[in-house]
Design an enzyme around this catalytic site. Structure first.
Site, PDB file in Angstrom:
ATOM      1  N   CYS A  63     -20.924   0.105  -1.925  1.00  0.00           N
ATOM      2  CA  CYS A  63     -21.043  -0.877  -3.015  1.00  0.00           C
ATOM      3  C   CYS A  63     -22.331  -0.773  -3.825  1.00  0.00           C
ATOM      4  CB  CYS A  63     -20.900  -2.270  -2.450  1.00  0.00           C
ATOM      5  SG  CYS A  63     -19.357  -2.457  -1.552  1.00  0.00           S
ATOM      6  N   GLY A  95     -36.887  -0.471   5.439  1.00  0.00           N
ATOM      7  CA  GLY A  95     -36.425   0.616   6.303  1.00  0.00           C
ATOM      8  C   GLY A  95     -35.974   1.818   5.492  1.00  0.00           C
ATOM      9  N   PHE A 118     -17.216 -11.009  -2.332  1.00  0.00           N
ATOM     10  CA  PHE A 118     -18.617 -10.912  -1.900  1.00  0.00           C
ATOM     11  C   PHE A 118     -18.754 -10.631  -0.410  1.00  0.00           C
ATOM     12  CE2 PHE A 118     -18.512 -13.798  -5.592  1.00  0.00           C
ATOM     13  CZ  PHE A 118     -19.274 -13.048  -6.476  1.00  0.00           C
ATOM     14  N   ARG A 145     -19.763   5.835   3.993  1.00  0.00           N
ATOM     15  CA  ARG A 145     -20.018   6.134   2.588  1.00  0.00           C
ATOM     16  C   ARG A 145     -21.481   5.889   2.231  1.00  0.00           C
ATOM     17  NH1 ARG A 145     -15.075   2.904   0.030  1.00  0.00           N
ATOM     18  NH2 ARG A 145     -15.448   1.644   1.890  1.00  0.00           N
ATOM     19  N   LYS A 161     -24.288   0.892   8.195  1.00  0.00           N
ATOM     20  CA  LYS A 161     -24.905  -0.293   8.797  1.00  0.00           C
ATOM     21  C   LYS A 161     -24.123  -0.609  10.065  1.00  0.00           C
ATOM     22  CE  LYS A 161     -22.311  -4.018   6.672  1.00  0.00           C
ATOM     23  NZ  LYS A 161     -22.385  -5.290   6.007  1.00  0.00           N
ATOM     24  N   GLY A 184     -27.209   1.698   1.929  1.00  0.00           N
ATOM     25  CA  GLY A 184     -26.128   2.668   1.728  1.00  0.00           C
ATOM     26  C   GLY A 184     -24.838   1.894   1.564  1.00  0.00           C
ATOM     27  N   ASP A 192       0.881  -1.174   0.000  1.00  0.00           N
ATOM     28  CA  ASP A 192       0.000   0.000   0.000  1.00  0.00           C
ATOM     29  C   ASP A 192       0.915   1.220   0.000  1.00  0.00           C
ATOM     30  OD1 ASP A 192      -3.230   0.402   1.104  1.00  0.00           O
ATOM     31  OD2 ASP A 192      -1.888   2.144   0.946  1.00  0.00           O
ATOM     32  N   LYS A 213      -0.324   3.798   7.098  1.00  0.00           N
ATOM     33  CA  LYS A 213      -1.148   2.590   7.177  1.00  0.00           C
ATOM     34  C   LYS A 213      -0.257   1.348   7.289  1.00  0.00           C
ATOM     35  CE  LYS A 213      -5.391   1.581   4.691  1.00  0.00           C
ATOM     36  NZ  LYS A 213      -5.995   1.627   3.375  1.00  0.00           N
ATOM     37  N   ASN A 237     -24.705  -7.912  -6.699  1.00  0.00           N
ATOM     38  CA  ASN A 237     -24.925  -6.724  -5.877  1.00  0.00           C
ATOM     39  C   ASN A 237     -26.203  -5.986  -6.280  1.00  0.00           C
ATOM     40  OD1 ASN A 237     -22.935  -6.892  -4.018  1.00  0.00           O
ATOM     41  ND2 ASN A 237     -21.733  -5.152  -4.746  1.00  0.00           N
TER      42      ASN A 237
HETATM   43  C1  UGA Z   1     -22.454  -5.632  -0.051  1.00  0.00           C
HETATM   44  C2  UGA Z   1     -22.764  -7.094  -0.409  1.00  0.00           C
HETATM   45  O1  UGA Z   1     -23.686  -7.634   0.542  1.00  0.00           O
HETATM   46  C3  UGA Z   1     -21.487  -7.938  -0.402  1.00  0.00           C
HETATM   47  O2  UGA Z   1     -21.782  -9.260  -0.830  1.00  0.00           O
HETATM   48  C4  UGA Z   1     -20.466  -7.295  -1.354  1.00  0.00           C
HETATM   49  O3  UGA Z   1     -19.224  -7.991  -1.315  1.00  0.00           O
HETATM   50  C5  UGA Z   1     -20.217  -5.853  -0.939  1.00  0.00           C
HETATM   51  O4  UGA Z   1     -21.465  -5.129  -0.957  1.00  0.00           O
HETATM   52  C6  UGA Z   1     -19.246  -5.241  -1.925  1.00  0.00           C
HETATM   53  O5  UGA Z   1     -19.562  -5.188  -3.114  1.00  0.00           O
HETATM   54  O6  UGA Z   1     -18.115  -4.923  -1.535  1.00  0.00           O
HETATM   55  P1  UGA Z   1     -21.942  -4.289   2.230  1.00  0.00           P
HETATM   56  O7  UGA Z   1     -22.134  -3.068   1.399  1.00  0.00           O
HETATM   57  O8  UGA Z   1     -20.749  -4.406   3.108  1.00  0.00           O
HETATM   58  O9  UGA Z   1     -21.944  -5.609   1.285  1.00  0.00           O
HETATM   59  O10 UGA Z   1     -23.197  -4.415   3.208  1.00  0.00           O
HETATM   60  P2  UGA Z   1     -24.595  -5.179   3.197  1.00  0.00           P
HETATM   61  O11 UGA Z   1     -24.666  -6.030   4.398  1.00  0.00           O
HETATM   62  O12 UGA Z   1     -24.871  -5.817   1.911  1.00  0.00           O
HETATM   63  O13 UGA Z   1     -25.602  -3.954   3.403  1.00  0.00           O
HETATM   64  C7  UGA Z   1     -25.751  -2.930   2.434  1.00  0.00           C
HETATM   65  C8  UGA Z   1     -26.824  -1.971   2.829  1.00  0.00           C
HETATM   66  O14 UGA Z   1     -28.108  -2.575   2.721  1.00  0.00           O
HETATM   67  C9  UGA Z   1     -26.729  -1.475   4.292  1.00  0.00           C
HETATM   68  O15 UGA Z   1     -26.978  -0.091   4.311  1.00  0.00           O
HETATM   69  C10 UGA Z   1     -27.824  -2.228   4.993  1.00  0.00           C
HETATM   70  O16 UGA Z   1     -28.326  -1.529   6.104  1.00  0.00           O
HETATM   71  C11 UGA Z   1     -28.864  -2.342   3.884  1.00  0.00           C
HETATM   72  N1  UGA Z   1     -29.801  -3.470   4.050  1.00  0.00           N
HETATM   73  C12 UGA Z   1     -29.338  -4.735   4.063  1.00  0.00           C
HETATM   74  C13 UGA Z   1     -31.156  -3.211   4.148  1.00  0.00           C
HETATM   75  O17 UGA Z   1     -31.599  -2.052   4.123  1.00  0.00           O
HETATM   76  N2  UGA Z   1     -32.021  -4.271   4.271  1.00  0.00           N
HETATM   77  C14 UGA Z   1     -31.591  -5.552   4.282  1.00  0.00           C
HETATM   78  O18 UGA Z   1     -32.436  -6.470   4.370  1.00  0.00           O
HETATM   79  C15 UGA Z   1     -30.214  -5.794   4.183  1.00  0.00           C
END
Ligand code: UGA
Length: 454
Positions: free
Chosen positions: A283, A276, A157, A350, A343, A280, A30, A35, A231
């Protein structure tokens, strides 16, 4: 195997630390010296549960450096996991990827190295990186004899907050390359995960029901598209739950009952149906946008993905309108937002719904306070315009408040002694932005409970 990982963000760091934990010899590179110093000192620059412990366990096989020359030579696999932020037009900015590929090419010396795109890159980037590697390699004054390389895609993922579990116990591993030798190398690299032959760390136990992890070994373009398609599907699943949620409110149905009833159908599944304030993070927004941008290059539209984005944006506004409907006047009202991270279990801000909701409320003249159990410090650093509205304590947030919104469902908020705070509020309005609190209990405690859908 000898592995190099370029970039120590969420994806690069988790990949490097996990592979070292599994017994591979890993060097992470990096350009950020601070870091690298932190990581070499055993400290993790991101908030990710279990990462400090995994870092300690993997330490004998793991080095961090700022120098490509220390990291690339001799590597069987080089993962490129650099950031690919959105350019103003929605397409990913590939500057960092280009420069990483050039630096890798300057240092390749092995008989066969697989260069793996691990960042979420636009479809076709495999070919693009391959061209950059070959160009930069050809420009080297001295080119080691017998040095061969090939590009592969290995989309990630993992979910932030669950990064270690998702990496060690994934639902599947996807590898894509047009060169069978690359696929074989990656197959070997991931054997311990595919066959689950490693001893699971105590802080991230192996799920009881996990068998052999399916490996999808495919061509380059398919692997790249799988990432976006997955995604975008998750994003639209949530948006669908939110769209139904608003209709549920109108017809007098309970969205949590509706999604429970839907999700028990195994063809639908219950996950990612939590209604909800919407999604956010770094990704879903970026990837749905990039998917639409890629399709546009082929003069093709993606109305379903577009609609998922619009519904998601609308949810944030709906949160504000629920408050406005209840309070009538937002000007001068004190509104407390519980949760700033996008979350729970991360300090990542972000595209967090909280930031948009705060800005929408401020624009309507409300007085806003925000609280987060972990992300406060990062919030202060990254959001200077909103930083003055940070509440260090829950007492400060609830005090004289006209309404409180649960935006991020941190365990700390779910387990809060809600009875302690109701008396502090001017009007005890509680908007549950995630449909996670017990409405009857909150009403018994004296709150006027509102949900986003309902
Ligand atoms: C997401 C994907 O779930 C991963 O598989 C992927 O690797 C990642 O993007 C990426 O491309 O790097 P992530 O953004 O870390 O992962 O978080 P998630 O758990 O997927 O949640 C995303 C958003 O959806 C959060 O804001 C969460 O609060 C919201 N969410 C999730 C809901 O509003 N309702 C749900 O039922 C689930």
């Amino acid at each position: 195997m000898k592995v190099c990982v370029v970039g120590t963000g969420y994806v690069g760091l988790t990949t490097g630390v996990s592979l070292a934990f599994l017994g591979h010899q890993v060097t992470c590179v990096d350009l950020d010296q601070q870091k690298v110093d932190m990581l070499n000192g055993g400290r993790c620059p991101i908030y990710e549960p279990g990462m400090d412990d995994l870092l300690a366990e993997a330490a004998p096989n793991l080095t961090f450096t700022t120098s490509y020359t220390d990291a690339v030579p001799g590597a069987d696999v080089v993962f490129v996991a650099v950031q690919t932020p959105s350019a103003p037009d929605g397409s990913p900015d590939l500057r960092y990827l280009r420069s990483a590929a050039e630096s890798v090419a300057q240092n390749l010396d092995h008989s066969f190295t697989v260069v793996v795109n691990k960042s979420t890159v636009p479809i076709g980037s495999g070919n693009w990186v391959d061209a950059i590697l070959r160009e930069s390699f050809a420009q080297r004054a001295e080119r080691p004899a017998g040095c061969e390389f090939s590009v592969a895609s290995n989309p990630e993922f993992l979910r932030e907050g669950n990064a270690i579990h998702d990496t060690l116990f994934p639902d599947r591993i996807v590898i894509g390359s047009d060169n069978p030798r690359s696929l074989e190398v990656l197959n070997q690299l991931y054997r311990p995960i595919i066959n689950q032959t490693f001893t699971a760390p105590s802080f991230s136990p192996r799920p009881d029901d996990i068998g052999a992890v399916p490996l999808v070994s495919t061509d380059l373009a398919s692997a790249e598209l799988i990432k976006y398609a997955a995604n975008a599907f998750l994003a639209l699943k949530i948006s669908y739950a939110n769209e139904i949620g608003q209709l549920a409110a109108k017809v007098g149905a309970d969205i949590t009952e509706v999604t429970r009833g839907m999700g028990l159908d195994q063809r639908i599944g219950s996950r990612f149906l939590q209604a909800g304030v919407g999604w956010g993070g770094s990704c879903f927004g970026k990837d749905t946008r990039a998917l639409i941008a890629t399709a546009a290059e082929y003069n093709y539209s993606m109305p379903i993905v577009q609609a998922a984005r619009e519904v998601n944006e609308r949810q944030r506004l709906i949160a504000v309108e629920r408050l406005q409907d209840e309070l009538r006047i937002l000007k001068g009202r004190k509104i407390g937002l519980l949760g700033i991270a996008f979350k729970p279990n991360t300090d990542d801000l972000r595209d967090s719904p909280s930031l948009d909701i705060a800005n929408l409320l401020l624009a309507r003249g409300a007085r806003v306070r925000l609280h987060d159990p972990i992300a406060g410090e990062r919030f202060r650093r990254e959001q200077p315009a909103l930083a003055p509205y940070l509440s260090e304590s829950l007492d400060d947030l609830f005090d004289d408040c006209d309404a409180v919104v649960l935006v991020t469902e941190w365990a700390q908020y779910l387990e809060l002694d809600w009875s302690k705070f109701v008396g502090l509020m001017r009007t005890p309005i509680l908007l549950d932005g995630r449909h996670v609190l017990d409405a009857d209990r909150m009403a018994r405690l004296g709150y006027k409970y509102l949900a986003i859908a309902g």
